[in-house]
Design a protein around this motif. Structure first.
Motif, PDB file in Angstrom:
ATOM      1  N   ASN A 100       0.609  -1.327  -0.065  1.00 17.80           N
ATOM      2  CA  ASN A 100      -0.043  -0.206  -0.093  1.00 17.80           C
ATOM      3  C   ASN A 100       0.810   1.276   0.096  1.00 17.80           C
ATOM      4  OD1 ASN A 100      -2.519  -1.130  -0.120  1.00 17.80           O
ATOM      5  ND2 ASN A 100      -2.635  -1.685   2.135  1.00 17.80           N
ATOM      6  N   GLU A 101       1.753   1.282   0.806  1.00 19.45           N
ATOM      7  CA  GLU A 101       2.629   2.435   0.835  1.00 19.45           C
ATOM      8  C   GLU A 101       3.281   2.874  -0.512  1.00 19.45           C
ATOM      9  OE1 GLU A 101       4.248   2.062   5.405  1.00 19.45           O
ATOM     10  OE2 GLU A 101       5.611   1.616   3.838  1.00 19.45           O
ATOM     11  N   GLU A 113       0.574   4.309  -3.119  1.00 17.01           N
ATOM     12  CA  GLU A 113       0.653   5.509  -2.729  1.00 17.01           C
ATOM     13  C   GLU A 113       1.611   6.530  -3.213  1.00 17.01           C
ATOM     14  OE1 GLU A 113      -0.507   7.065   1.164  1.00 17.01           O
ATOM     15  OE2 GLU A 113      -1.933   5.601   1.172  1.00 17.01           O
ATOM     16  N   ASP A 129       1.365   9.231  -6.271  1.00 17.81           N
ATOM     17  CA  ASP A 129       1.500  10.590  -6.294  1.00 17.81           C
ATOM     18  C   ASP A 129       2.708  10.928  -7.118  1.00 17.81           C
ATOM     19  OD1 ASP A 129       0.142  10.894  -3.815  1.00 17.81           O
ATOM     20  OD2 ASP A 129       1.929  10.679  -2.424  1.00 17.81           O
TER      21      ASP A 129
END
Ligand code: DAH
Length: 343
Positions: A76-77, A80, A84
Protein backbone atom coordinates in the motif's frame (compact mmCIF):
# COMPACT_ATOMS: atom_id res chain seq x y z
CA UNK A 1 9.02 -26.69 9.95
CA UNK A 2 12.40 -25.10 9.71
CA UNK A 3 12.13 -24.87 5.97
CA UNK A 4 8.73 -23.18 6.22
CA UNK A 5 10.17 -20.62 8.61
CA UNK A 6 13.03 -19.83 6.27
CA UNK A 7 10.58 -19.74 3.39
CA UNK A 8 8.57 -17.04 5.19
CA UNK A 9 11.67 -14.93 5.64
CA UNK A 10 12.79 -15.45 2.08
CA UNK A 11 9.38 -14.41 0.76
CA UNK A 12 9.44 -11.21 2.81
CA UNK A 13 12.87 -10.30 1.56
CA UNK A 14 12.23 -11.10 -2.05
CA UNK A 15 8.98 -9.10 -1.87
CA UNK A 16 10.87 -6.08 -0.55
CA UNK A 17 13.45 -6.44 -3.30
CA UNK A 18 10.78 -6.77 -5.95
CA UNK A 19 9.12 -3.55 -4.73
CA UNK A 20 12.37 -1.65 -5.04
CA UNK A 21 12.53 -2.22 -8.76
CA UNK A 22 8.91 -1.25 -9.45
CA UNK A 23 8.28 2.05 -11.26
CA UNK A 24 4.70 1.80 -12.45
CA UNK A 25 1.28 0.89 -11.08
CA UNK A 26 1.01 -1.89 -13.67
CA UNK A 27 4.23 -3.52 -12.52
CA UNK A 28 3.09 -3.16 -8.94
CA UNK A 29 -0.16 -4.94 -9.73
CA UNK A 30 1.64 -7.91 -11.22
CA UNK A 31 3.74 -8.19 -8.05
CA UNK A 32 0.59 -8.07 -5.95
CA UNK A 33 -0.83 -10.96 -7.95
CA UNK A 34 2.38 -12.99 -7.59
CA UNK A 35 2.65 -12.57 -3.82
CA UNK A 36 -0.73 -11.56 -2.44
CA UNK A 37 -3.08 -13.00 -5.05
CA UNK A 38 -5.48 -15.84 -4.33
CA UNK A 39 -3.02 -18.29 -5.85
CA UNK A 40 0.06 -16.25 -4.91
CA UNK A 41 3.19 -17.23 -3.02
CA UNK A 42 1.74 -16.40 0.40
CA UNK A 43 -1.54 -18.24 -0.16
CA UNK A 44 0.53 -21.25 -1.26
CA UNK A 45 2.07 -21.51 2.23
CA UNK A 46 -1.28 -22.53 3.69
CA UNK A 47 -1.31 -26.18 2.53
CA UNK A 48 2.14 -26.61 4.08
CA UNK A 49 0.91 -25.20 7.38
CA UNK A 50 -1.96 -27.68 7.40
CA UNK A 51 0.51 -30.60 7.42
CA UNK A 52 2.30 -29.45 10.60
CA UNK A 53 1.71 -30.51 14.20
CA UNK A 54 -0.55 -28.41 16.37
CA UNK A 55 2.38 -26.95 18.24
CA UNK A 56 4.20 -25.95 15.07
CA UNK A 57 1.00 -24.50 13.69
CA UNK A 58 0.74 -22.28 16.78
CA UNK A 59 4.20 -20.93 16.11
CA UNK A 60 4.05 -20.58 12.35
CA UNK A 61 0.43 -19.50 11.89
CA UNK A 62 1.05 -16.05 13.41
CA UNK A 63 4.28 -15.72 11.40
CA UNK A 64 2.39 -16.22 8.17
CA UNK A 65 -0.21 -13.69 9.29
CA UNK A 66 2.47 -11.21 10.06
CA UNK A 67 4.07 -11.81 6.67
CA UNK A 68 0.73 -11.02 5.08
CA UNK A 69 0.28 -7.82 7.07
CA UNK A 70 3.80 -6.60 6.44
CA UNK A 71 3.66 -7.28 2.70
CA UNK A 72 0.24 -5.65 2.39
CA UNK A 73 1.44 -2.58 4.25
CA UNK A 74 4.55 -2.29 2.08
CA UNK A 75 2.41 -2.78 -0.99
CA UNK A 76 0.00 0.00 0.00
CA UNK A 77 2.80 2.42 0.78
CA UNK A 78 4.38 1.75 -2.56
CA UNK A 79 1.06 2.19 -4.31
CA UNK A 80 0.47 5.61 -2.75
CA UNK A 81 3.98 6.61 -3.56
CA UNK A 82 3.62 5.66 -7.23
CA UNK A 83 0.25 7.36 -7.42
CA UNK A 84 1.63 10.65 -6.08
CA UNK A 85 4.51 10.44 -8.50
CA UNK A 86 2.23 9.91 -11.48
CA UNK A 87 0.16 12.95 -10.45
CA UNK A 88 3.28 15.04 -10.20
CA UNK A 89 4.35 13.89 -13.63
CA UNK A 90 0.95 14.75 -15.07
CA UNK A 91 1.03 18.19 -13.51
CA UNK A 92 4.51 18.77 -14.84
CA UNK A 93 3.35 17.83 -18.32
CA UNK A 94 0.39 20.26 -18.06
CA UNK A 95 2.81 23.03 -17.23
CA UNK A 96 4.41 22.48 -20.61
CA UNK A 97 1.04 22.82 -22.33
CA UNK A 98 1.16 26.07 -24.22
CA UNK A 99 -2.30 27.55 -24.81
CA UNK A 100 -0.87 30.31 -26.92
CA UNK A 101 0.22 27.68 -29.43
CA UNK A 102 -3.34 27.97 -30.80
CA UNK A 103 -3.51 30.49 -33.57
CA UNK A 104 -6.48 32.83 -33.74
CA UNK A 105 -8.93 32.36 -36.63
CA UNK A 106 -8.62 28.60 -36.66
CA UNK A 107 -11.82 26.85 -37.77
CA UNK A 108 -14.40 26.55 -35.01
CA UNK A 109 -17.51 24.43 -34.72
CA UNK A 110 -20.95 26.01 -34.50
CA UNK A 111 -24.49 24.95 -33.66
CA UNK A 112 -26.56 23.65 -36.55
CA UNK A 113 -29.10 26.12 -37.95
CA UNK A 114 -31.91 23.94 -36.60
CA UNK A 115 -30.50 24.25 -33.11
CA UNK A 116 -29.88 27.98 -33.42
CA UNK A 117 -33.36 28.69 -34.79
CA UNK A 118 -35.04 26.41 -32.23
CA UNK A 119 -33.24 28.23 -29.43
CA UNK A 120 -34.33 31.60 -30.86
CA UNK A 121 -37.93 30.48 -31.14
CA UNK A 122 -38.01 29.02 -27.65
CA UNK A 123 -36.58 32.23 -26.26
CA UNK A 124 -39.15 34.41 -28.07
CA UNK A 125 -42.10 32.28 -26.96
CA UNK A 126 -40.88 31.79 -23.40
CA UNK A 127 -40.75 35.57 -23.07
CA UNK A 128 -44.51 35.41 -23.75
CA UNK A 129 -45.00 32.75 -21.07
CA UNK A 130 -45.03 29.64 -23.25
CA UNK A 131 -43.48 26.36 -22.18
CA UNK A 132 -41.91 23.76 -24.47
CA UNK A 133 -43.47 20.33 -24.98
CA UNK A 134 -42.23 17.24 -26.73
CA UNK A 135 -43.88 14.11 -28.10
CA UNK A 136 -42.96 10.83 -29.80
CA UNK A 137 -41.94 10.75 -33.48
CA UNK A 138 -43.40 7.25 -33.77
CA UNK A 139 -47.04 8.09 -33.18
CA UNK A 140 -50.39 6.33 -33.18
CA UNK A 141 -53.11 6.88 -35.76
CA UNK A 142 -55.30 8.16 -32.94
CA UNK A 143 -53.05 11.06 -31.94
CA UNK A 144 -51.82 11.88 -35.43
CA UNK A 145 -55.24 11.81 -37.13
CA UNK A 146 -58.37 10.76 -35.30
CA UNK A 147 -58.10 12.97 -32.24
CA UNK A 148 -57.29 15.88 -34.57
CA UNK A 149 -60.60 15.52 -36.37
CA UNK A 150 -59.01 13.97 -39.44
CA UNK A 151 -61.47 11.24 -40.45
CA UNK A 152 -60.44 7.94 -42.04
CA UNK A 153 -61.16 9.07 -45.61
CA UNK A 154 -59.32 12.40 -45.39
CA UNK A 155 -56.67 12.81 -48.11
CA UNK A 156 -54.04 13.59 -45.44
CA UNK A 157 -54.24 9.93 -44.54
CA UNK A 158 -53.34 8.88 -48.05
CA UNK A 159 -50.66 6.21 -48.16
CA UNK A 160 -48.52 8.58 -50.19
CA UNK A 161 -48.26 11.09 -47.39
CA UNK A 162 -47.72 8.83 -44.43
CA UNK A 163 -44.96 6.44 -43.43
CA UNK A 164 -46.81 3.60 -41.74
CA UNK A 165 -44.79 1.23 -39.60
CA UNK A 166 -45.27 -2.53 -39.54
CA UNK A 167 -47.05 -2.20 -36.19
CA UNK A 168 -50.84 -1.76 -36.42
CA UNK A 169 -52.12 1.85 -36.36
CA UNK A 170 -48.61 3.20 -35.90
CA UNK A 171 -46.84 5.74 -38.09
CA UNK A 172 -44.09 8.34 -38.21
CA UNK A 173 -45.88 11.53 -37.21
CA UNK A 174 -46.75 13.69 -40.19
CA UNK A 175 -46.94 16.87 -38.09
CA UNK A 176 -46.30 18.13 -34.54
CA UNK A 177 -50.05 18.62 -33.95
CA UNK A 178 -50.51 15.27 -32.07
CA UNK A 179 -48.62 16.84 -29.18
CA UNK A 180 -51.59 19.22 -28.80
CA UNK A 181 -53.75 16.29 -27.71
CA UNK A 182 -51.06 14.74 -25.52
CA UNK A 183 -50.59 18.07 -23.74
CA UNK A 184 -54.33 18.62 -23.23
CA UNK A 185 -54.58 15.14 -21.70
CA UNK A 186 -51.68 15.67 -19.33
CA UNK A 187 -52.20 19.26 -18.22
CA UNK A 188 -55.06 21.53 -17.28
CA UNK A 189 -55.77 24.96 -18.79
CA UNK A 190 -54.68 27.69 -19.00
CA UNK A 191 -52.15 26.21 -21.43
CA UNK A 192 -49.52 27.96 -23.54
CA UNK A 193 -47.09 25.64 -25.27
CA UNK A 194 -44.87 25.35 -28.28
CA UNK A 195 -43.65 22.06 -29.70
CA UNK A 196 -40.60 22.08 -31.96
CA UNK A 197 -39.91 18.73 -33.58
CA UNK A 198 -39.14 16.52 -36.53
CA UNK A 199 -41.91 15.22 -38.78
CA UNK A 200 -42.08 12.79 -41.72
CA UNK A 201 -43.95 12.69 -45.03
CA UNK A 202 -43.90 10.00 -47.67
CA UNK A 203 -42.81 12.33 -50.48
CA UNK A 204 -40.24 12.51 -53.23
CA UNK A 205 -37.25 14.70 -52.39
CA UNK A 206 -36.47 17.86 -54.35
CA UNK A 207 -35.10 21.34 -53.58
CA UNK A 208 -38.12 22.26 -51.47
CA UNK A 209 -39.37 18.86 -50.20
CA UNK A 210 -37.80 16.21 -48.05
CA UNK A 211 -39.31 13.12 -46.44
CA UNK A 212 -38.31 14.57 -43.11
CA UNK A 213 -38.38 18.17 -41.95
CA UNK A 214 -39.05 20.23 -38.85
CA UNK A 215 -42.13 22.05 -37.65
CA UNK A 216 -43.14 23.86 -34.58
CA UNK A 217 -46.59 23.82 -33.22
CA UNK A 218 -48.15 26.32 -30.85
CA UNK A 219 -51.24 26.07 -28.71
CA UNK A 220 -53.01 28.37 -26.26
CA UNK A 221 -56.09 27.29 -24.29
CA UNK A 222 -57.79 29.63 -21.86
CA UNK A 223 -61.09 31.40 -21.32
CA UNK A 224 -62.21 33.83 -24.07
CA UNK A 225 -59.42 33.18 -26.52
CA UNK A 226 -59.97 34.74 -29.93
CA UNK A 227 -58.33 34.98 -33.34
CA UNK A 228 -57.10 38.48 -32.60
CA UNK A 229 -54.93 37.07 -29.76
CA UNK A 230 -53.38 34.75 -32.24
CA UNK A 231 -52.76 37.28 -34.97
CA UNK A 232 -51.06 39.62 -32.49
CA UNK A 233 -48.93 36.70 -31.23
CA UNK A 234 -47.87 35.77 -34.77
CA UNK A 235 -46.97 39.38 -35.58
CA UNK A 236 -44.86 39.70 -32.45
CA UNK A 237 -43.11 36.40 -33.08
CA UNK A 238 -42.34 37.10 -36.75
CA UNK A 239 -41.08 40.62 -36.08
CA UNK A 240 -38.77 39.39 -33.33
CA UNK A 241 -37.54 36.41 -35.35
CA UNK A 242 -36.86 38.46 -38.51
CA UNK A 243 -35.75 41.51 -36.48
CA UNK A 244 -37.95 43.78 -38.59
CA UNK A 245 -41.29 45.56 -38.44
CA UNK A 246 -43.72 43.54 -40.53
CA UNK A 247 -47.33 43.47 -41.59
CA UNK A 248 -49.38 40.30 -41.27
CA UNK A 249 -52.58 39.33 -43.02
CA UNK A 250 -54.94 36.41 -42.55
CA UNK A 251 -56.67 34.39 -45.26
CA UNK A 252 -59.14 31.56 -44.79
CA UNK A 253 -57.49 28.13 -44.84
CA UNK A 254 -58.72 24.61 -44.23
CA UNK A 255 -57.26 22.37 -41.55
CA UNK A 256 -59.57 19.77 -39.99
CA UNK A 257 -58.41 20.54 -36.44
CA UNK A 258 -59.30 24.24 -36.42
CA UNK A 259 -62.49 26.18 -37.04
CA UNK A 260 -62.21 28.77 -38.41
CA UNK A 261 -58.91 27.88 -40.04
CA UNK A 262 -56.68 30.62 -41.40
CA UNK A 263 -53.35 31.06 -43.10
CA UNK A 264 -51.18 33.95 -42.13
CA UNK A 265 -48.86 35.78 -44.48
CA UNK A 266 -46.22 38.31 -43.54
CA UNK A 267 -45.00 41.23 -45.60
CA UNK A 268 -41.69 40.33 -47.25
CA UNK A 269 -38.86 41.24 -44.85
CA UNK A 270 -36.37 41.45 -47.73
CA UNK A 271 -37.87 43.90 -50.20
CA UNK A 272 -40.30 46.75 -50.79
CA UNK A 273 -41.34 46.06 -54.36
CA UNK A 274 -41.12 42.30 -54.79
CA UNK A 275 -38.13 39.95 -54.90
CA UNK A 276 -37.40 36.32 -55.59
CA UNK A 277 -38.12 35.24 -52.00
CA UNK A 278 -41.67 36.62 -52.11
CA UNK A 279 -41.99 35.72 -55.79
CA UNK A 280 -42.67 39.38 -56.54
CA UNK A 281 -45.87 39.33 -54.44
CA UNK A 282 -44.46 41.28 -51.44
CA UNK A 283 -46.12 38.68 -49.17
CA UNK A 284 -44.84 35.37 -47.83
CA UNK A 285 -47.10 32.57 -46.67
CA UNK A 286 -46.03 31.70 -43.17
CA UNK A 287 -48.27 29.64 -40.95
CA UNK A 288 -51.43 27.57 -40.74
CA UNK A 289 -53.57 28.36 -37.73
CA UNK A 290 -57.03 28.75 -36.30
CA UNK A 291 -59.27 28.35 -33.29
CA UNK A 292 -59.06 24.80 -32.02
CA UNK A 293 -62.00 22.71 -33.24
CA UNK A 294 -64.37 21.68 -30.42
CA UNK A 295 -63.95 18.00 -31.45
CA UNK A 296 -60.24 18.35 -30.85
CA UNK A 297 -60.67 20.00 -27.46
CA UNK A 298 -63.05 17.22 -26.50
CA UNK A 299 -60.56 14.52 -27.62
CA UNK A 300 -58.06 16.15 -25.29
CA UNK A 301 -60.54 16.15 -22.39
CA UNK A 302 -61.05 19.95 -22.35
CA UNK A 303 -64.45 21.36 -21.38
CA UNK A 304 -65.57 23.37 -24.43
CA UNK A 305 -68.19 25.22 -22.38
CA UNK A 306 -65.42 26.89 -20.39
CA UNK A 307 -62.42 27.01 -22.69
CA UNK A 308 -61.45 28.00 -26.21
CA UNK A 309 -58.03 28.04 -27.77
CA UNK A 310 -55.91 28.78 -30.78
CA UNK A 311 -53.28 26.68 -32.47
CA UNK A 312 -50.71 27.26 -35.17
CA UNK A 313 -48.18 25.20 -37.06
CA UNK A 314 -45.02 26.61 -38.62
CA UNK A 315 -42.73 24.82 -41.00
CA UNK A 316 -39.53 25.37 -39.07
CA UNK A 317 -37.50 24.17 -42.02
CA UNK A 318 -39.24 26.66 -44.30
CA UNK A 319 -38.81 29.45 -41.75
CA UNK A 320 -35.06 28.81 -41.62
CA UNK A 321 -34.78 28.60 -45.40
CA UNK A 322 -36.53 31.97 -45.76
CA UNK A 323 -34.58 33.68 -42.99
CA UNK A 324 -31.16 32.51 -44.18
CA UNK A 325 -31.90 32.50 -47.93
CA UNK A 326 -31.35 28.75 -48.37
CA UNK A 327 -32.70 27.56 -51.68
CA UNK A 328 -32.26 23.80 -51.29
CA UNK A 329 -33.67 21.91 -48.30
CA UNK A 330 -31.14 19.11 -48.84
CA UNK A 331 -28.34 21.43 -47.77
CA UNK A 332 -29.90 21.59 -44.32
CA UNK A 333 -30.11 17.84 -43.98
CA UNK A 334 -26.63 16.79 -45.00
CA UNK A 335 -23.30 17.22 -43.28
CA UNK A 336 -22.04 19.63 -45.91
CA UNK A 337 -19.31 21.39 -43.97
CA UNK A 338 -18.66 24.16 -46.48
CA UNK A 339 -22.36 25.05 -46.25
CA UNK A 340 -22.79 24.62 -42.50
CA UNK A 341 -19.76 26.60 -41.45
CA UNK A 342 -21.26 29.80 -42.83
CA UNK A 343 -23.70 29.98 -39.95
N1 DAH B 1 -50.41 20.44 -38.84
C1 DAH B 1 -50.48 21.30 -40.00
C2 DAH B 1 -49.56 20.78 -41.07
O1 DAH B 1 -48.72 19.96 -40.82
C3 DAH B 1 -50.08 22.70 -39.64
C4 DAH B 1 -51.08 23.36 -38.75
C5 DAH B 1 -52.12 24.11 -39.32
C6 DAH B 1 -51.02 23.24 -37.38
C7 DAH B 1 -53.06 24.72 -38.54
C8 DAH B 1 -51.94 23.86 -36.58
C9 DAH B 1 -52.97 24.60 -37.17
O2 DAH B 1 -51.91 23.77 -35.24
O3 DAH B 1 -53.88 25.20 -36.37
O4 DAH B 1 -49.69 21.17 -42.20
Amino acid sequence: MKTLKTEIQTIQESFKKALESVYSLDELESIRVTYLGRKGTIANLMPHLAQLSLEDKRELGPLINELKMVTEKLFNEKKEDLFDKSLEEQEASFKDFDVTAYKPNQPEGSLHLYTQATQDIISIFSSMGYSVEDGPEVETEFYNFEALNIPGDHPARDMQDTFWTTLPNTLLRTHTSPVQIRTMQQQTPPLKVIVPGRVYRHEATDASHDFQFHQFEGMVIDKDISLSHMIATMKHFLETFFKKELKVRARPGYFPFVEPGIEIDMSCPFCKDGCSTCKKTKWIEMVGAGLIHPHVLTSGGIDTKIYTGFAFGFGLTRLIMIKYGISDIRLLHTAHVEFLKQF
